[in-house]
Design a protein around this motif. Structure first.
Motif, PDB file in Angstrom:
ATOM      1  N   ARG A   1      -2.089  -3.179  -7.471  1.00 58.71           N
ATOM      2  CA  ARG A   1      -1.550  -3.574  -6.169  1.00 58.71           C
ATOM      3  C   ARG A   1      -0.462  -4.607  -6.368  1.00 58.71           C
ATOM      4  O   ARG A   1      -0.684  -5.623  -7.049  1.00 58.71           O
TER       5      ARG A   1
ATOM      6  N   SER B   1       0.593   3.754   1.800  1.00 57.59           N
ATOM      7  CA  SER B   1       0.808   4.309   3.145  1.00 57.59           C
ATOM      8  C   SER B   1       2.172   3.895   3.708  1.00 57.59           C
ATOM      9  O   SER B   1       2.799   4.669   4.442  1.00 57.59           O
TER      10      SER B   1
ATOM     11  N   HIS C   1       0.898  -3.242   6.481  1.00 63.43           N
ATOM     12  CA  HIS C   1      -0.342  -3.177   7.271  1.00 63.43           C
ATOM     13  C   HIS C   1      -1.497  -3.832   6.515  1.00 63.43           C
ATOM     14  O   HIS C   1      -2.636  -3.753   6.936  1.00 63.43           O
TER      15      HIS C   1
ATOM     16  N   CYS D   1      -6.806  -3.677   3.707  1.00 63.85           N
ATOM     17  CA  CYS D   1      -6.764  -2.212   3.625  1.00 63.85           C
ATOM     18  C   CYS D   1      -7.410  -1.712   2.337  1.00 63.85           C
ATOM     19  O   CYS D   1      -8.450  -1.077   2.364  1.00 63.85           O
TER      20      CYS D   1
ATOM     21  N   CYS E   1       0.843  -1.197   0.000  1.00 65.02           N
ATOM     22  CA  CYS E   1       0.000   0.000   0.000  1.00 65.02           C
ATOM     23  C   CYS E   1       0.878   1.247   0.000  1.00 65.02           C
ATOM     24  O   CYS E   1       2.000   1.234   0.515  1.00 65.02           O
TER      25      CYS E   1
HETATM   26 ZN   LIG Z   1      -3.135   0.794   3.304  1.00 65.69          ZN
END
Ligand SMILES: [Zn+2]
Ligand SMILES: NC(=O)c1ccc[n+]([C@@H]2O[C@H](COP(=O)([O-])OP(=O)(O)OC[C@H]3O[C@@H](n4cnc5c(N)ncnc54)[C@H](O)[C@@H]3O)[C@@H](O)[C@H]2O)c1
Ligand SMILES: [Zn+2]
Length: 372
Positions: free
Chosen positions: A365, A44, A63, A169, A42
């Protein structure tokens, strides 16, 4: 026990994930040992490397994680060894003010999320003489982690964990941004800025909610193509192009809602998202940027006179314990696509290649598949 994991030891332009040897403590009260099978890449975690997110370092990344429970500590009732789990990047206690009022994405246990310690403050990983945190209390870029049972969601054994990992997520964050936060409804016009791992799922959510016009805005052709494959009715390569398109589609009225899911949010994209909505419409900001930067710079008078709403959302305002399994139920019946979202897979040792591919815009992804 010993394990290995990708650690952010320092931030900045030259920073990267360093696969490091780690010492891992056994699970304590309400904790479990998990062997990660897959970890999603991700954006983040990229914000950790750049320093946009001011996390305590060193920190094991990851995460978005799915794996198999190997051992449980005292008082764990939720899962048992052998169970398959997808983890929530937000722990859910079930009893705090937020959990007990249907807003468990805001659970008070998330207070140490950027510290990387578990609820209660324990650091389970150690290396080079110090404590190592785990991203969002998970650290799925390690081969094994000790996590809180409050982060674990048991899933059916027959689901492929390398695909199910995305509901930790990306999928609920995007889907919920459209369905729960923007409240997209039948016949709506919605504009989604940035259709990577999060935005593509805002497209899926908007389609599910019955939007008439779903406009995917992304400078990259591969992202626009995938968005159209998964439900976008239109796409645009820039904010300006999207503005003209929406003016035409709505006879000058404007979009009902816009959702900002770009990799790094700035004031320009937020202004575009604000200008494109109609009177009484909403802007939902899901993407992150450098924490100290003022990324919302708008005319308050326009906000007032047109009764526009600008709102943020974490985890798409989804409730992890409910929505993680719900996304998987929708996957089973073909209403949420997961297989189409995994663009490339990597070994743990290839993780920096995975993040280079994210920066280069190659992946919807990327997923790390851990060796079993
Ligand atoms: Zn994420
Ligand atoms: N709020 C939350 O709970 C939450 C959860 C997960 C991720 N995020 C954040 O969401 C953001 C998106 O994450 P991701 O994993 O999808 O990233 P990503 O890198 O996979 O996708 C970002 C996309 O934005 C596009 N983009 C960049 N600038 C743009 C612009 N000005 N206009 C239109 N498109 C643009 C890129 O081409 C890319 O396709 C990140 O900031 C991430 O940290 C927030
Ligand atoms: Zn709670």
């Amino acid at each position: 026990m010993k394990t290995r994991g990708a650690v952010c030891w320092e931030t900045g332009p030259k920073a990267h994930w360093e696969v490091s040897e780690l010492e891992l403590d056994p699970p304590g009260d309400h904790e479990l040992l998990i062997r990660w099978v897959a970890a999603g890449l991700c954006h983040s975690d990229e914000h950790v490397i750049t320093g946009d997110l001011p996390c305590r370092l060193p920190l094991i990344g990851g995460h978005e994680g799915a794996g198999i429970v190997e051992e449980v500590g005292p008082s764990v009732t939720k899962v048992k060894p052998g169970d398959h789990v997808v983890c929530s990047f937000l722990p859910v206690c079930g009893t705090c003010r937020w959990c007990s009022t249907g807003r468990s994405n805001l659970c008070d246990l998330g207070a140490t999320l950027l510290e990387g310690s578990l609820p209660g403050g324990a650091f389970k990983f150690h290396a080079r003489g110090g404590d190592i945190g785990a991203m969002c209390m998970l650290g799925s870029f390690a081969e094994r982690s000790v996590i809180s049972e409050y982060s674990a969601v048991k899933v059916d054994d027959d689901l492929p964990l390398d695909k199910a990992v995305l509901v930790g997520c990306g999928v609920p964050t995007g889907w919920g941004s459209a369905v729960y936060k923007a409240k997209v409804g039948p016949g709506d016009t919605v504009v989604i800025y940035g259709t990577g791992g999060i935005g593509i799922n805002a497209v899926q959510g908007a389609r599910h909610a019955g939007a008439a016009n779903i406009v995917a805005v992304d400078p990259l052709a591969n992202k626009r193509e995938k968005a159209e494959e998964l439900g976008a009715t239109h796409s645009a390569a820039s904010g300006a192009e999207a503005g003209e398109l929406v003016t035409r589609l709505t006879n000058g009225v404007g979009a009902d809602s816009s959702i900002v899911t770009v990799g790094t949010v700035d004031a320009t994209v937020v202004e575009q998202a604000f200008d494109i909505i109609r009177k009484g419409g909403s802007v939902t900001i899901t993407g992150l940027g450098p924490i100290a930067e003022k990324t919302i710079q708008l005319s308050g008078t326009m906000l007032t006179l047109f009764e526009k709403t600008v709102q943020g959302t974490i985890f798409g305002s989804s409730n992890p314990m409910y929505d993680i399994t719900k996304m998987l139920d929708l996957y089973r019946i073909g209403q949420v696509k997961l297989d189409e979202l995994c663009t490339n897979t990597y070994s743990l040792d290839e993780i920096n290649q995975g993040y280079q591919d994210l920066r280069d815009g190659k992946n919807i992804r990327g997923v790390v598949l851990h060796a079993s």
